[in-house]
Design an enzyme around this catalytic site. Structure first.
Site, PDB file in Angstrom:
ATOM      1  N   THR A 108     -28.699  -2.806   7.485  1.00 56.23           N
ATOM      2  CA  THR A 108     -28.673  -4.000   6.632  1.00 56.23           C
ATOM      3  C   THR A 108     -27.486  -4.036   5.678  1.00 56.23           C
ATOM      4  O   THR A 108     -26.900  -5.096   5.443  1.00 56.23           O
ATOM      5  CB  THR A 108     -29.980  -4.067   5.809  1.00 56.23           C
ATOM      6  OG1 THR A 108     -31.070  -4.146   6.711  1.00 56.23           O
ATOM      7  CG2 THR A 108     -30.006  -5.254   4.880  1.00 56.23           C
ATOM      8  N   THR A 152     -32.156   1.423   7.308  1.00 58.39           N
ATOM      9  CA  THR A 152     -33.225   2.239   6.724  1.00 58.39           C
ATOM     10  C   THR A 152     -34.359   2.534   7.711  1.00 58.39           C
ATOM     11  O   THR A 152     -35.103   3.486   7.529  1.00 58.39           O
ATOM     12  CB  THR A 152     -33.826   1.567   5.467  1.00 58.39           C
ATOM     13  OG1 THR A 152     -34.408   0.318   5.824  1.00 58.39           O
ATOM     14  CG2 THR A 152     -32.776   1.371   4.395  1.00 58.39           C
ATOM     15  N   THR A 173     -38.802  10.207   4.045  1.00 56.66           N
ATOM     16  CA  THR A 173     -39.514   9.340   4.989  1.00 56.66           C
ATOM     17  C   THR A 173     -39.567   7.936   4.393  1.00 56.66           C
ATOM     18  O   THR A 173     -39.619   7.777   3.180  1.00 56.66           O
ATOM     19  CB  THR A 173     -40.924   9.922   5.284  1.00 56.66           C
ATOM     20  OG1 THR A 173     -41.487   9.230   6.379  1.00 56.66           O
ATOM     21  CG2 THR A 173     -41.868   9.839   4.107  1.00 56.66           C
ATOM     22  N   THR A 175     -49.031  16.732   9.865  1.00 63.24           N
ATOM     23  CA  THR A 175     -50.147  15.924   9.368  1.00 63.24           C
ATOM     24  C   THR A 175     -49.789  14.438   9.328  1.00 63.24           C
ATOM     25  O   THR A 175     -48.630  14.083   9.091  1.00 63.24           O
ATOM     26  CB  THR A 175     -50.601  16.386   7.966  1.00 63.24           C
ATOM     27  OG1 THR A 175     -51.640  15.505   7.521  1.00 63.24           O
ATOM     28  CG2 THR A 175     -49.464  16.368   6.948  1.00 63.24           C
ATOM     29  N   GLN A 176     -50.786  13.601   9.545  1.00 64.81           N
ATOM     30  CA  GLN A 176     -50.583  12.154   9.407  1.00 64.81           C
ATOM     31  C   GLN A 176     -50.527  11.755   7.935  1.00 64.81           C
ATOM     32  O   GLN A 176     -50.155  10.632   7.609  1.00 64.81           O
ATOM     33  CB  GLN A 176     -51.743  11.396  10.070  1.00 64.81           C
ATOM     34  CG  GLN A 176     -51.805  11.586  11.563  1.00 64.81           C
ATOM     35  CD  GLN A 176     -52.971  10.841  12.209  1.00 64.81           C
ATOM     36  OE1 GLN A 176     -53.631  10.027  11.572  1.00 64.81           O
ATOM     37  NE2 GLN A 176     -53.204  11.123  13.467  1.00 64.81           N
TER      38      GLN A 176
HETATM   39  N1  ASP Z   1     -33.470  -3.103  10.591  1.00 66.65           N
HETATM   40  C1  ASP Z   1     -32.587  -2.557   9.596  1.00 66.65           C
HETATM   41  C2  ASP Z   1     -32.027  -1.254  10.144  1.00 66.65           C
HETATM   42  O1  ASP Z   1     -32.705  -0.270  10.120  1.00 66.65           O
HETATM   43  C3  ASP Z   1     -33.301  -2.342   8.305  1.00 66.65           C
HETATM   44  C4  ASP Z   1     -32.448  -1.802   7.177  1.00 66.65           C
HETATM   45  O2  ASP Z   1     -31.306  -1.444   7.305  1.00 66.65           O
HETATM   46  O3  ASP Z   1     -32.997  -1.743   6.068  1.00 66.65           O
HETATM   47  O4  ASP Z   1     -30.906  -1.229  10.606  1.00 66.65           O
END
Ligand code: ASP
Length: 349
Positions: free
Chosen positions: A16, A94, A165, A275-276
């Site tokens: 993004t 992300t 995470t 673990t979940q």
């Molecule tokens: N869909 C985007 C990606 O992972 C989300 C982001 O960058 O926040 O490239």
């Protein structure tokens, strides 16, 4: 490796942060957009900021499209281009950032300077963006000689890469490191947790091999049975990250499911339980429901994140044909990805 204390390699992998709206209005990677935006950002021309060398990967990817071969591409580019720079900032989406940061932590050997993976929830070109702060802080942190490991930076938190995470789909504080405090907290002051930092490597930077070994992840759910497990573990799968309940528990009374796990581990498939839960780790000595999993050859993965366990398994399976070597690596702490003391408290590692 030589260093220019005031120069940072900015590796644009996608995500993004550098996206623009496409013809249908949806955000998508746009070649050259980040380099143009960076050239125009007054903050980056401030005397407090390092020189920035932008290297753009081709193709730029929404991180949802990334594959292990992209992690290798990023790692090899860092190996080849980092010399002469104080550190590296990887601009990344992300969505799978935690996987890439974990993979880089295992792939890059003898690292002696920072590699910081960052991204944002809103593109840099938008007015109300989180990208500016993330980029400026990540670039400054990438010149810090105290740091010699792969970390993530977003919204004030510098986290160990293989502990991070994604916990929020839209919040600016998108990442957490549930089982390790931040390496540093960035507010009006920069507060380091120095005792957590990994020791510096020699600087003779190498990339561990990474091949397309079939490893898989499976989340236990009520009703899962031996048939599902056998399908998932069918040849040529070599490794499984099993996302278990709580402290490493599962349907231990389901004989067929346990037999499916045993058959796999006996033929050399390395199965590691994580673990979940967001916090804590695996202690397979605690409940009777975990015993049969342990007896079936499932390894306790301590407090590793699922992302760290999967990328570590892939790197170890790429390096070793012998499942014994892979099993030994999975239970060891290689890059600060699992808490050794906690792993002991959680059960045998
Ligand atoms: N869909 C985007 C990606 O992972 C989300 C982001 O960058 O926040 O490239």
């Amino acid at each position: 490796m030589t260093t220019d204390a005031k120069s940072v390699l900015l590796l644009h992998a996608g995500g993004t942060l550098g996206m623009l709206p496409g013809p249908d209005g949806r955000w998508a990677p746009s070649p050259g957009a980040l380099a143009r935006a960076v050239a125009e950002m007054p903050e980056l021309h401030d005397a407090e900021m390092p020189q920035v060398t932008v290297v753009e990967l081709d193709p730029l990817l929404d991180s949802a499209e990334m594959r292990p071969s992209d992690w290798r591409r990023i790692a090899e580019t860092i190996r080849d281009r980092l010399g002469g720079h104080a550190g590296c900032v990887v601009v990344h989406g992300t969505d799978t950032l935690a996987y890439t940061a974990s993979a880089l932590s295992f792939l890059l050997e003898e690292l002696d300077r920072p590699v910081i993976v960052t991204g944002s929830q809103i593109p840099l070109v938008r007015a109300r963006t989180d990208a500016r702060e993330n980029l400026v802080a990540a670039l400054q942190l990438a010149t810090d000689p105290r740091l010699a490991e792969v970390a993530t930076y977003l919204h004030g938190d510098l986290l160990r890469g293989n502990r991070a995470t994604k916990v929020s789909a839209t919040g600016f504080g998108a990442f957490a490191s549930p089982n390790l405090p931040p390496l540093a907290e960035v507010g009006a002051d920069l507060v380091w947790n120095r005792e957590l930092l990994l020791p510096k490597g020699s600087g003779a930077l190498r990339c561990a091999p990474l091949s397309s070994v079939p490893v898989v992840a499976l989340r236990l759910f009520p009703g899962i049975d031996g048939t599902v497990v056998r399908r998932v573990l069918d040849r040529p799968v070599r490794g499984l990250v099993l996302e278990t309940y709580g402290t490493g528990n599962g349907p231990g009374r389901d004989r067929d499911l346990i037999a499916a796990l045993s058959e796999a581990t006996e033929r050399g498939v390395v199965v590691t339980a994580v673990t979940q839960c967001l916090r804590g780790g695996v202690d397979m000595e605690r409940y009777a429901s975990a015993g049969p999993l342990l007896d079936a050859g499932v390894l306790p993965g301590g407090d590793m994140t699922a992302e760290a366990a999967l990328t570590k398994l892939l790197v170890l399976c790429s390096r070793h044909d012998d499942p014994g070597r892979v099993r030994a690596g999975m239970t060891a702490d290689l890059r600060g990805e699992r808490t050794v003391a906690a792993a002991r408290a959680f059960g045998p590692a």
